[in-house]
Design an enzyme around this catalytic site. Structure first.
Site, PDB file in Angstrom:
ATOM      1  N   HIS A 154       0.848  -1.205   0.000  1.00 43.98           N
ATOM      2  CA  HIS A 154       0.000   0.000   0.000  1.00 43.98           C
ATOM      3  C   HIS A 154       0.877   1.246   0.000  1.00 43.98           C
ATOM      4  O   HIS A 154       1.481   1.609   1.017  1.00 43.98           O
ATOM      5  CB  HIS A 154      -0.943   0.032   1.210  1.00 43.98           C
ATOM      6  CG  HIS A 154      -1.940   1.137   1.107  1.00 43.98           C
ATOM      7  ND1 HIS A 154      -3.290   0.917   0.918  1.00 43.98           N
ATOM      8  CD2 HIS A 154      -1.790   2.490   1.129  1.00 43.98           C
ATOM      9  CE1 HIS A 154      -3.915   2.084   0.840  1.00 43.98           C
ATOM     10  NE2 HIS A 154      -3.009   3.060   0.966  1.00 43.98           N
TER      11      HIS A 154
ATOM     12  N   HIS B 257       1.706   5.289  -2.255  1.00 40.85           N
ATOM     13  CA  HIS B 257       1.270   6.328  -3.211  1.00 40.85           C
ATOM     14  C   HIS B 257       2.515   6.888  -3.889  1.00 40.85           C
ATOM     15  O   HIS B 257       3.108   7.859  -3.416  1.00 40.85           O
ATOM     16  CB  HIS B 257       0.501   7.442  -2.492  1.00 40.85           C
ATOM     17  CG  HIS B 257      -0.792   6.964  -1.919  1.00 40.85           C
ATOM     18  ND1 HIS B 257      -2.002   7.131  -2.546  1.00 40.85           N
ATOM     19  CD2 HIS B 257      -1.056   6.273  -0.787  1.00 40.85           C
ATOM     20  CE1 HIS B 257      -2.960   6.581  -1.818  1.00 40.85           C
ATOM     21  NE2 HIS B 257      -2.414   6.049  -0.737  1.00 40.85           N
TER      22      HIS B 257
ATOM     23  N   GLN C 220      -9.154   9.398  -5.847  1.00 38.18           N
ATOM     24  CA  GLN C 220      -8.868  10.096  -4.573  1.00 38.18           C
ATOM     25  C   GLN C 220     -10.004  11.023  -4.133  1.00 38.18           C
ATOM     26  O   GLN C 220     -10.305  11.140  -2.958  1.00 38.18           O
ATOM     27  CB  GLN C 220      -7.576  10.895  -4.733  1.00 38.18           C
ATOM     28  CG  GLN C 220      -7.244  11.854  -3.602  1.00 38.18           C
ATOM     29  CD  GLN C 220      -6.296  11.266  -2.591  1.00 38.18           C
ATOM     30  OE1 GLN C 220      -5.208  10.822  -2.926  1.00 38.18           O
ATOM     31  NE2 GLN C 220      -6.707  11.242  -1.343  1.00 38.18           N
TER      32      GLN C 220
ATOM     33  N   HIS D 116      -9.220   1.920  -0.320  1.00 40.19           N
ATOM     34  CA  HIS D 116      -9.141   2.640   0.936  1.00 40.19           C
ATOM     35  C   HIS D 116     -10.533   2.509   1.543  1.00 40.19           C
ATOM     36  O   HIS D 116     -11.518   2.925   0.910  1.00 40.19           O
ATOM     37  CB  HIS D 116      -8.822   4.109   0.691  1.00 40.19           C
ATOM     38  CG  HIS D 116      -7.411   4.377   0.283  1.00 40.19           C
ATOM     39  ND1 HIS D 116      -6.884   3.919  -0.891  1.00 40.19           N
ATOM     40  CD2 HIS D 116      -6.422   5.065   0.919  1.00 40.19           C
ATOM     41  CE1 HIS D 116      -5.611   4.306  -0.964  1.00 40.19           C
ATOM     42  NE2 HIS D 116      -5.308   4.995   0.109  1.00 40.19           N
TER      43      HIS D 116
ATOM     44  N   GLU E 271     -11.414   4.545   6.397  1.00 39.61           N
ATOM     45  CA  GLU E 271     -10.241   5.182   7.008  1.00 39.61           C
ATOM     46  C   GLU E 271     -10.724   6.375   7.827  1.00 39.61           C
ATOM     47  O   GLU E 271     -10.471   7.538   7.496  1.00 39.61           O
ATOM     48  CB  GLU E 271      -9.222   5.627   5.946  1.00 39.61           C
ATOM     49  CG  GLU E 271      -7.905   6.090   6.558  1.00 39.61           C
ATOM     50  CD  GLU E 271      -6.921   6.675   5.548  1.00 39.61           C
ATOM     51  OE1 GLU E 271      -7.249   6.712   4.346  1.00 39.61           O
ATOM     52  OE2 GLU E 271      -5.826   7.081   5.975  1.00 39.61           O
TER      53      GLU E 271
ATOM     54  N   ASP F  66       2.242   3.278   2.947  1.00 38.75           N
ATOM     55  CA  ASP F  66       1.291   4.321   2.551  1.00 38.75           C
ATOM     56  C   ASP F  66       1.992   5.574   2.004  1.00 38.75           C
ATOM     57  O   ASP F  66       1.752   5.956   0.877  1.00 38.75           O
ATOM     58  CB  ASP F  66       0.360   4.687   3.711  1.00 38.75           C
ATOM     59  CG  ASP F  66      -0.972   5.276   3.245  1.00 38.75           C
ATOM     60  OD1 ASP F  66      -1.194   5.362   2.022  1.00 38.75           O
ATOM     61  OD2 ASP F  66      -1.798   5.627   4.094  1.00 38.75           O
TER      62      ASP F  66
HETATM   63 FE   FE2 Z   1      -3.317   5.191   1.010  1.00 37.16          FE
END
Ligand code: FE2
Length: 430
Positions: free
Chosen positions: A58, A60, A153, A211, A214, A310
Site C-alpha cells: 500500500h 502512493h 482520490q 481505501h 479510514e 502508505d
Molecule cells: Fe493510502
C-alpha cells in the site's frame, strides 16, 4: 548446471539455520545445508537472516518525495495534506513524477524492498500520473515489481469525471481497481461506489484494493459492503480492504459478526501503522484512540493481514524511508503484538503476507521461486525488526543489486577501544 549465485550459511525466517541457497537462470534451484556445487558468485551469510524481499502493498508513488512542493505541511494534519495535494496536482509534470518515482525505487531497492503496490490518483483528467507511473513500471521491471491501483482520490461518485477516468486508467494498463467509499457524500453513496467498483473488477477479471473506512467513525460500514460484494461476485481472495481503521472503534459485538463475513470473503487486510497512528484519533481529546485496525483478531479469524507504508515524504507524511522494518516496528507496537509468534507475524506482514495481497507469483524462499532475497545483519525476524537491520545484500533473480556495509561503531573510550555491533546483543535463550 551453471549456478549464478550461492548464498551460504543462511538462517531462514522459519528458523532453519545453516542453509545454502543456489540460484540459476533467475530461480532458486537449491535450498539445503551445504550445497557442494560452486557458483559464479558466492555470499557468506555467516548465519545471518536471509529473507525474501520486502513488499509494500500500500503506497502512493505519485506523491512520494514531493515533500515541500509547493510548500510544507505545517500543521501535520490530514486536512492540510489533502489541501496540499490539491495545490500540487495541477502543477505536476510527467517528468517530475517519473524522476521522483525512479528516485524512490532506488531508495526502495537499497532497503531490500523490491515490490510495491501503488495507488495512483485518477481524479486528474490528464491522467498524467497514470501515464508517468506506467512508464516507470516499464523502466524498473527488470529489478522491481510495481503494481498500480486506479484510485479515485476525490471520490468515485463525488468527483464528476472519476468514473470515466478510472475506466480509462484500466484501459491503459492499470491492473487493480481502487476506491474510497468513506469519502463519498453519504454512506449509501459509499456503498454504491463499492458495488460499482467491484462489478468493474469482476467484469475485467481484476483485483480490488480500496481505501476503506479510514475514519474513527464506529458506524462506518463499508468493509461490510466490500466483503458482501466480494462474496456476491465470486471475488474471494482477490479483494483487499486498506486501512479499515474504523474497526478500531466499532462495537465489539458487531465486529464479531463482521469478522466471520470477512473470513467468508477471504478479504485481505492492509493496515498502515505509520499513517494510522498519526492521522487517526485526531478529533479525540484524551484518551486518544490509536486507530489501527484489529490486527491480532483479524489474523485469528484466518485472514491475511499485511502492513503497508502508505506514504514517504509527501503532503500527508513528512517522514518515511522505504524501510518496511520501520513499518513492522510501528505495527508491532501499536497492535501490541509483542508475543514471540506475533512479532514474527509482523515480519510476515511486510514480506509473505504483503506478497499474497499483491498476488505475486513465485515469491518466497523455496526451490522454483524467483531468485530474489535479502541478507540482513540480524539473526532472526524479531532481531531484524528490533534493529531495523542493515540490508547487507539485496538479490534480484540471482544478481546482487545492492550492497550495504555492516553497521558497526568504533567507540573511543579512555583506555578501552571497542567496536559496537548492534546485533551482538542476543537473547540468552531461544
Ligand atoms: Fe493510502
Amino acid at each position: 548446471m551453471n549456478i549464478d549465485l550461492i548464498v551460504r550459511d543462511a538462517t531462514l525466517p522459519d528458523g532453519r539455520s545453516g542453509q545454502d541457497i543456489a540460484v540459476a537462470g533467475g530461480r532458486i534451484v537449491g535450498l539445503e545445508p551445504r550445497i557442494s556445487a560452486t557458483a559464479r558468485e558466492e555470499i557468506d551469510a555467516g548465519g545471518n537472516l536471509v529473507a525474501p524481499p520486502f513488499v509494500d502493498c500500500h503506497f502512493h508513488m505519485d506523491a512520494t518525495l514531493s515533500l515541500g512542493r509547493p510548500r510544507l505541511n505545517e500543521s501535520g494534519t490530514l486536512l492540510e495534506g489533502i489541501a496540499l495535494w490539491g495545490e500540487l496536482k495541477p502543477l505536476l509534470t510527467a517528468e517530475a513524477v517519473i524522476e521522483r518515482a525512479l528516485a524512490y525505487c532506488d531508495l526502495a531497492v537499497a532497503q531490500g524492498l523490491l515490490a510495491v503496490r501503488s495507488h495512483v490518483d485518477v481524479c486528474d483528467d490528464r491522467l498524467l500520473a497514470v501515464d508517468a507511473l506506467l512508464d516507470v513500471k516499464r523502466q524498473v521491471a527488470p529489478y522491481f515489481d510495481l503494481q498500480l491501483v486506479a484510485f479515485p482520490q476525490d471520490g468515485y461518485l463525488r468527483s464528476p469525471t472519476a468514473a470515466a477516468n478510472l475506466e480509462r486508467a484500466l484501459d491503459r494498463g492499470v491492473e487493480v481497481v481502487g476506491g474510497i467509499p468513506h469519502f463519498e457524500r453519504t454512506m449509501p453513496e459509499g456503498a454504491e461506489s463499492v458495488r460499482r467498483l467491484c462489478e468493474i473488477a469482476a467484469a475485467r477479471g481484476l483485483r480490488v484494493d480500496m481505501h476503506c473506512d479510514e475514519t474513527d467513525d464506529p458506524l462506518s460500514r463499508h468493509v461490510e459492503t466490500l466483503a458482501a460484494e466480494t462474496v456476491r461476485l465470486g471475488l474471494q481472495g482477490r479483494v483487499a480492504g486498506s486501512h479499515l481503521t474504523s474497526m478500531h472503534s466499532m462495537d465489539n459485538y458487531y465486529v464479531s459478526k463482521l469478522l466471520a463475513l470477512m473470513a467468508e470473503a477471504r478479504l485481505q487486510v492492509v493496515a498502515n501503522p505509520l499513517i494510522n497512528i498519526v492521522l487517526q484519533g485526531r478529533h479525540d481529546t484524551y484518551p486518544k484512540r490509536r486507530g489501527l485496525t484489529r490486527v491480532p483478531e483479524l489474523r485469528a479469524a484466518g485472514l491475511q493481514v499485511a502492513f503497508g507504508q502508505d506514504c514517504c515524504m509527501d503532503p500527508w507524511y513528512s517522514l518515511g524511508s522505504a524501510d518496511m522494518l520501520d513499518v513492522a516496528h510501528m505495527g508491532l507496537h501499536v497492535a501490541q503484538m509483542t508475543g514471540r509468534a506475533a512479532m514474527r507475524a509482523c515480519f510476515e506482514a511486510v514480506t509473505t503476507q504483503a506478497a499474497a495481497v499483491m498476488g505475486l507469483s513465485d515469491y518466497g524462499l523455496r526451490v522454483g521461486a524467483h531468485g530474489d532475497l535479502v541478507v540482513l545483519q540480524a539473526r532472526d525476524p524479531i532481531e531484524a525488526i528490533r534493529l531495523r537491520a542493515v540490508r547487507l545484500h539485496v538479490v534480484r533473480r540471482g544478481r546482487v543489486i545492492a550492497r550495504t556495509a555492516p553497521r558497526a561503531t568504533a567507540l573511543a573510550l579512555p583506555g578501552r577501544p571497542v567496536q559496537v555491533d548492534p546485533a551482538a546483543y542476543a537473547p540468552a535463550a531461544g
